[in-house]
Design an enzyme around this catalytic site. Structure first.
Site, PDB file in Angstrom:
ATOM      1  N   LYS A 167       0.816  -1.212   0.000  1.00 38.80           N
ATOM      2  CA  LYS A 167       0.000   0.000   0.000  1.00 38.80           C
ATOM      3  C   LYS A 167       0.854   1.267   0.000  1.00 38.80           C
ATOM      4  O   LYS A 167       2.063   1.247   0.224  1.00 38.80           O
ATOM      5  CB  LYS A 167      -0.975  -0.027   1.176  1.00 38.80           C
ATOM      6  CG  LYS A 167      -2.120  -1.005   0.952  1.00 38.80           C
ATOM      7  CD  LYS A 167      -3.292  -0.753   1.857  1.00 38.80           C
ATOM      8  CE  LYS A 167      -4.513  -1.534   1.391  1.00 38.80           C
ATOM      9  NZ  LYS A 167      -5.671  -1.333   2.275  1.00 38.80           N
ATOM     10  N   ARG A 202      -4.237  -9.645   4.490  1.00 33.56           N
ATOM     11  CA  ARG A 202      -4.646  -9.616   3.079  1.00 33.56           C
ATOM     12  C   ARG A 202      -3.423  -9.212   2.251  1.00 33.56           C
ATOM     13  O   ARG A 202      -2.956  -8.079   2.343  1.00 33.56           O
ATOM     14  CB  ARG A 202      -5.797  -8.623   2.903  1.00 33.56           C
ATOM     15  CG  ARG A 202      -6.395  -8.568   1.500  1.00 33.56           C
ATOM     16  CD  ARG A 202      -7.564  -7.587   1.475  1.00 33.56           C
ATOM     17  NE  ARG A 202      -8.256  -7.590   0.193  1.00 33.56           N
ATOM     18  CZ  ARG A 202      -7.945  -6.787  -0.824  1.00 33.56           C
ATOM     19  NH1 ARG A 202      -6.940  -5.912  -0.695  1.00 33.56           N
ATOM     20  NH2 ARG A 202      -8.626  -6.837  -1.958  1.00 33.56           N
TER      21      ARG A 202
END
Length: 302
Positions: free
Chosen positions: A229, A263
């Site tokens: 991210k 995740r």
């Protein structure tokens, strides 16, 4: 290592059970979108998406999360078009594996279609933005991931402000948990997610990563979606394709703070990370033990 007191440690899905008091589940990300955040459409084709899902299972993933619409701002997609993207992947994967399958959607119509195709979990990254979503989950008895986010789906939320990001995210999730339970969703079907990077800047997300235990303390298995991210890229000054090591560190920090689902995109590395942590915690045995085991590896003659 923080060990949260889970209200419902054992979660049973259609083909597998996971005891989150002694396991960390690796969730693989498979996006059937032409403009996905990380893979830039490489799994948009049906065969590519199914193969990526099966490869993730072979690499040790416990869970596959299938999405048809990115979280990032963009034009709306009809529920039928979104369902046409995700349902065939779910159906083909379910026919070949007992892996836990979730669908990343905020639309109740897509959720129903995905459940009919074999999905175990609704991963709603918008925190029940659609008023009917909680009802669909309750009626069908599937699992749900409740995620913190503030904006309307696929819209810009400029310069998010928090006085206390951890406290505010925790309070938001508590409200959503109350709503879920009042709607009829069983507590043993709920996963929570503080929403790394979702309507948060890098400082906010770093604070959540370091303070993850405050989220895990809510007593439900907590998910950390940290893989590749922007907060990792901005912290380390790295492009998306060079954030794997930072992703493993962030995942480890969250697990040490009580996360029980991660995740991730890089599945073999994620599985290795989780298995080492689980072994250190005494939840699993090493694959083998030879080092300094005299009966197995006797000392050399002097």
């Amino acid at each position: 290592m923080f060990l949260p007191q889970l209200k419902y440690p054992l979660h049973t899905f259609s083909g597998r059970s996971i005891d989150f008091s002694r396991r960390v589940a690796v969730m693989a990300v498979v996006n059937r979108t032409p403009d996905s955040f990380y893979d830039a459409g490489s799994t948009f084709g049906l065969d590519q998406a199914v193969n990526a899902s099966l490869h993730a299972v072979d690499a040790g993933a416990d869970w596959v999360d299938i999405g048809g619409v990115p979280f990032s701002p963009g034009p709306a997609l009809s529920w039928r078009e979104e369902a046409e993207r995700v349902v065939p992947v779910i159906a083909k994967l379910r026919a070949q594996s007992d892996v836990v399958i979730s669908v990343d959607t905020f639309l109740p119509e897509v959720a129903r279609a995905a459940i009919d195709a074999g999905a175990d979990v609704i991963n709603d990254t918008t925190g029940f933005s659609h008023p009917q979503m909680a009802q669909v989950v309750a009626e069908t008895g599937v699992h749900v991931v409740i995620t913190h986010s503030l904006a309307e789906p696929r819209t810009i939320y400029p310069r998010p402000q928090y006085q206390d990001v951890i406290g505010e995210v925790r309070e938001y999730l508590q409200r959503k948990l109350t709503h879920a339970r009042e709607t009829g969703i069983s507590g043993e079907k709920i996963i929570i997610d503080p929403g790394h990077d979702l309507n948060k800047n890098t400082r906010h997300t770093l604070d959540l990563t370091a303070g993850f235990s405050a989220i895990a303390e809510l007593g439900y298995p907590a998910l950390a979606a940290v893989s590749n991210k922007d907060f990792i890229g901005e912290t380390l000054d790295l492009p998306k394709q060079e954030r794997m090591l930072g992703s493993m560190v962030a995942a480890t920090m969250c697990i040490m703070g009580g996360a029980r689902v991660i995740r991730m995109h890089n599945i073999p590395e994620s599985v290795q990370t989780v298995r080492l942590i689980e072994a250190a915690a005494g939840w699993r045995e090493p694959a083998y033990q030879i080092h300094n085991m005299s009966e197995v590896n006797p000392p050399a003659h002097r």
